[in-house]
Structures are given as structure tokens and as C-alpha cells.
Write a protein that holds these residues in place. Sequence first.
Motif, short mmCIF file in Angstrom:
data_model
loop_
_atom_site.label_atom_id
_atom_site.label_comp_id
_atom_site.label_asym_id
_atom_site.label_seq_id
_atom_site.Cartn_x
_atom_site.Cartn_y
_atom_site.Cartn_z
N GLY A 191 28.08 34.46 -141.15
CA GLY A 191 29.02 33.75 -142.02
C GLY A 191 30.43 34.28 -141.95
O GLY A 191 31.31 33.82 -142.66
N LYS A 192 30.66 35.27 -141.08
CA LYS A 192 32.00 35.84 -140.96
C LYS A 192 32.78 35.11 -139.88
O LYS A 192 32.25 34.83 -138.81
N LYS A 193 34.02 34.84 -140.18
CA LYS A 193 34.89 34.20 -139.19
C LYS A 193 36.11 35.08 -138.96
O LYS A 193 36.56 35.80 -139.84
N MET A 194 36.62 34.98 -137.73
CA MET A 194 37.84 35.70 -137.42
C MET A 194 38.80 34.76 -136.75
O MET A 194 38.40 33.79 -136.12
N VAL A 195 40.07 35.04 -136.86
CA VAL A 195 41.07 34.21 -136.21
C VAL A 195 41.75 35.03 -135.13
O VAL A 195 42.23 36.13 -135.37
N ARG A 196 41.74 34.45 -133.93
CA ARG A 196 42.30 35.15 -132.79
C ARG A 196 43.66 34.52 -132.49
O ARG A 196 43.78 33.30 -132.42
N SER A 197 44.68 35.33 -132.35
CA SER A 197 46.01 34.77 -132.12
C SER A 197 46.60 35.19 -130.78
O SER A 197 47.79 35.11 -130.57
N VAL A 198 45.76 35.71 -129.91
CA VAL A 198 46.25 36.07 -128.58
C VAL A 198 45.43 35.34 -127.53
O VAL A 198 44.28 35.00 -127.77
N MET A 199 46.03 35.14 -126.37
CA MET A 199 45.34 34.45 -125.28
C MET A 199 44.36 35.38 -124.61
O MET A 199 44.56 35.83 -123.51
N LYS A 200 43.33 35.72 -125.33
CA LYS A 200 42.33 36.60 -124.73
C LYS A 200 40.99 36.01 -125.05
O LYS A 200 40.76 35.56 -126.17
N GLU A 201 40.12 36.00 -124.10
CA GLU A 201 38.79 35.51 -124.39
C GLU A 201 37.98 36.64 -125.00
O GLU A 201 37.96 37.76 -124.51
N LEU A 202 37.33 36.34 -126.10
CA LEU A 202 36.42 37.32 -126.68
C LEU A 202 35.04 36.99 -126.13
O LEU A 202 34.56 35.87 -126.29
N ASP A 203 34.39 37.98 -125.49
CA ASP A 203 33.05 37.65 -125.02
C ASP A 203 32.04 37.87 -126.15
O ASP A 203 32.40 38.34 -127.22
N GLU A 204 30.81 37.53 -125.86
CA GLU A 204 29.80 37.58 -126.92
C GLU A 204 29.61 38.99 -127.47
O GLU A 204 29.46 39.18 -128.67
N ASP A 205 29.61 39.97 -126.56
CA ASP A 205 29.41 41.34 -126.99
C ASP A 205 30.50 41.77 -127.97
O ASP A 205 30.25 42.47 -128.94
N GLN A 206 31.72 41.33 -127.67
CA GLN A 206 32.83 41.73 -128.55
C GLN A 206 32.68 41.12 -129.93
O GLN A 206 33.01 41.74 -130.93
N ALA A 207 32.16 39.90 -129.95
CA ALA A 207 31.94 39.25 -131.25
C ALA A 207 30.92 40.05 -132.06
O ALA A 207 31.08 40.25 -133.26
N VAL A 208 29.90 40.55 -131.38
CA VAL A 208 28.89 41.38 -132.05
C VAL A 208 29.53 42.66 -132.57
O VAL A 208 29.31 43.06 -133.72
N VAL A 209 30.35 43.29 -131.72
CA VAL A 209 31.01 44.54 -132.13
C VAL A 209 31.87 44.27 -133.37
O VAL A 209 31.84 45.03 -134.34
#
Lengths: 251, 197
Positions: free
Chosen positions: A169-187
Motif C-alpha cells: 500500500g506504499k507509494k513513492m514518487v520518482r522525479s528523476v529519469m531513472k528506472e527503478l528495478d523491482e529489487d530497488q522497489a523492495v529495498v
Amino acid sequence: MHRLGGVGLAAFERQIESQRSFAELSSELSKAQVDHLHSQLTQFRTALSHFAATHRDSIRRDPAFRHAFQQMCSSIGVDPLAGPRKGGWWAEMLGLGDWQYELGVQIVDVCVSTRERNGGVIEMSELVRVVSKLRGVSSGVITEDDVIRSIKTLQPLGAGYEVIDVGGGKKMVRSVMKELDEDQAVVLSEAQSEGGRIVEDILVSRRGWARERARAALENMLLRDGLCWLDEQDESTGRSYWVPSAMRWDE
Amino acid sequence: MSFTTHTTRSGFLLPSIHSVPPFFTEQPNPTTQSQNISQWTRLILAYARHRRLFVLRLEDAETSGGDWDEVLRNERINRRVLPSHLSAIMESMITNGQAVYEPPKQTRAVLLYWRLPEEWAEVLHSWATDTANLNTILTFYEITDPPVPSPLSDIPITLLRRVIAVLAKTGRAQVISTGRTGSGEENEGVRFFSGGK
């Protein structure tokens, strides 16, 4: 032998004649349909405008009402931001187009000014909190939903603003042109539950990751992406990582 | 866990980042490191201004008990700035003109410019004007240790020299050598002139 329509020149003429009649009939029919549709649309538009105008204040002030109204619009296929004029139909009826853009500008403002400490990823509730503070009390409450909608209007700018679901249920907003991979989302999501601190052990024990995978994900975030800070004085592991976007800051 | 500001015993308000553990570690990512250093620089200069500290030494990070403990250490989270980290911060301050190595030709101590010499020059000149000390000869001692405490009390002589040099350049001060004292030290004085900017 007697064929239908007979033979000879007369038959051709008769065929052309009937084609013409069919064409006339069909255009008459579609004209009637279009007219009908037009009048229906006008009626609908008037009703919707009337509704919007009557509830203008509630729409601007009450987030729950705004959300319901926006849901209604989307379920009947009306894009409130589309329209002949700049800012679209909302702008005409409610000034809500401007409202939406204004919120967008504030979101960009917060994202850019906090980028230095969070590497361009900010937690949704934190973003809502800071934006609300920026807007002051008088301009009404904003919700996650408003923020998500505003971020969508920012997308054509190509600045890479995006809402990421990190799970739970947690959301984050990314404001840079960087792809977040799945592992990073977990971290990010694990760091969030730890108040920002994250170590290999947590990923290994809670997520069942191999140690190498945990290390690689953390080191990438640290060195390549600048999404976390290193702490070499950690009491228990001697080396821990801190994700600023998952940390709660009191100014 | 939430990171909050903290007021030290000397009445200085530490920013919330000072309670964040990784703030006390040098960052391997260059962008993050430069943010870290610039936050530290801001903090150090603000604290120096608050306590009127002019000198920062590597020893301040090596041993406790000095003037800088409230900033370079955070007992509440058990973190401290390591000497190598402090050295990097000092180096960046030198590059940005926010400090100078003092004495020169070493890298273990710096003189902090929480006011630039140009800013000090204005402070010094308006002090001299306000205290009716124009056109008379003042010794350095009379400036650094005036009977009534001034904004310039305890300013290091090396900094004072630089400040007077700034004023001399615009004709608002003149250094006068008044011979040597009994102990052989050169006795210097300065005369201020009203001179428009």
C-alpha cells in the motif's frame, strides 16, 4: 430465361436509380442520428455543467466529493482536462484545470527541492504532507488521489515524474529519469518499515534473497543511483544503508 | 524513527540532518558526498558564528573535549565525524573560499571565514567610526580586546591583518609600524580614515 431486373440499358439505369435512393435514405438516417446525438450531448453537457456549477465549491474544497466527481467523469468517458480551451472543460467550468496545474507546480517544487536529500524519490505521504504545508490551510485539503492525477498531467513534459507502487500500500514518487528495478522497489519498501535504515541481513531474512543479490542491490543504489547514504558507524553491522526518501524528517 | 532538530547546551539549534546516522560517514557517491560536504560546511560555519569560533583543527575530530564537540559528535546516536571526513570538509571549504589554512603550508588547521574578510572590513570600519576612532592610531590589541566588547573582540591577528589590508586597498586604513616592543615583537598599529567607499 428471365432474369430479375431484366437486361439491356434500362436495367443499368434502374440499378443506378435504386443505389441513389439507398444513399439518400442512408444519409438521411445518419443525419437524424447525428442530430439526435448532438441534442443528447448538449443536454448532457448542460446537465453536467449545471451540476458542476452548483457544486463548484464542494468540488474544489472537499477531496472526497472531488474524487467522486472525477470518478463519475471517467466512468462516463469524459476527460475533464480535455476541451477546446486551454485547461480544458474543467478550466471553463470550475477553474479546476488551473487548480490541477497549480498543484502540479507545487509537486515539482517539492520534488526538486527535496531531491538533494532523497535522490529524487519521495514517499507519497511525505509529498502530500509537504505540499499541504506549502499550500497553507486555507486552500483546502489535498489527497493522494489529487497528487496522482496531477502527476499524470505532468507526464507530457517528459520530466520522468512517476508514481511507483512499492507494495504494502506504499507509494513513492520518482522525479528523476531513472528506472527503478523491482529489487530497488523492495529495498525502498523494507527501508520504509525500518525508518530508513536497511542492511543486507534484512533483505536476506525477510525476503529470502541471496546475500549477493542483497549486496548488489544496495551497492547499486548507493554508488550508481545515489538513492541511499552509507553509514560506516553502524553498531550492529558496521555498514548500513539509509534511504532518505523513506525517512521521516521534522523540519 | 523520526529525525528532529536539537538545541545544544550552548543554545545552538542543530538541524534535523545532524541526527541522521549516515550524515557522519563520507559518501562514496560523488553527488551524495558533495551534498554531505555542503551540509557540513553550512553547519560548521553557522556554529562558528554562533560561538564566535575562528579555528577548526583536525584534533577537534580526533579527541573530545574541544570547542567543537557539540557539532562534530552526536552522543544521542553515537556517531562522530572521523578525521579523514573532517579533512575533506576543510579542503572543500578552502576551495570555496570559506576558510584558509592557518598557518599556511599545513592542512591540519583552518581559519574559518564565517564572515568574509570584505565583510569584516565593513564591520571593522563602522566600529571605528562609531567609537570615534577615526584618524587616531590604534594598536591591534585595542581592536581585538577593547574595553567595551565589540563584534571584533578576539578576532585572530592574522584575520585582522587581512581585513585591514582590504580597507587599505580602498584608502580607508593605513598600517603603521610603531617600532619594536621590549620583547622584540613588532608593534603594529592602524589608522582609519573616513573615506567614502
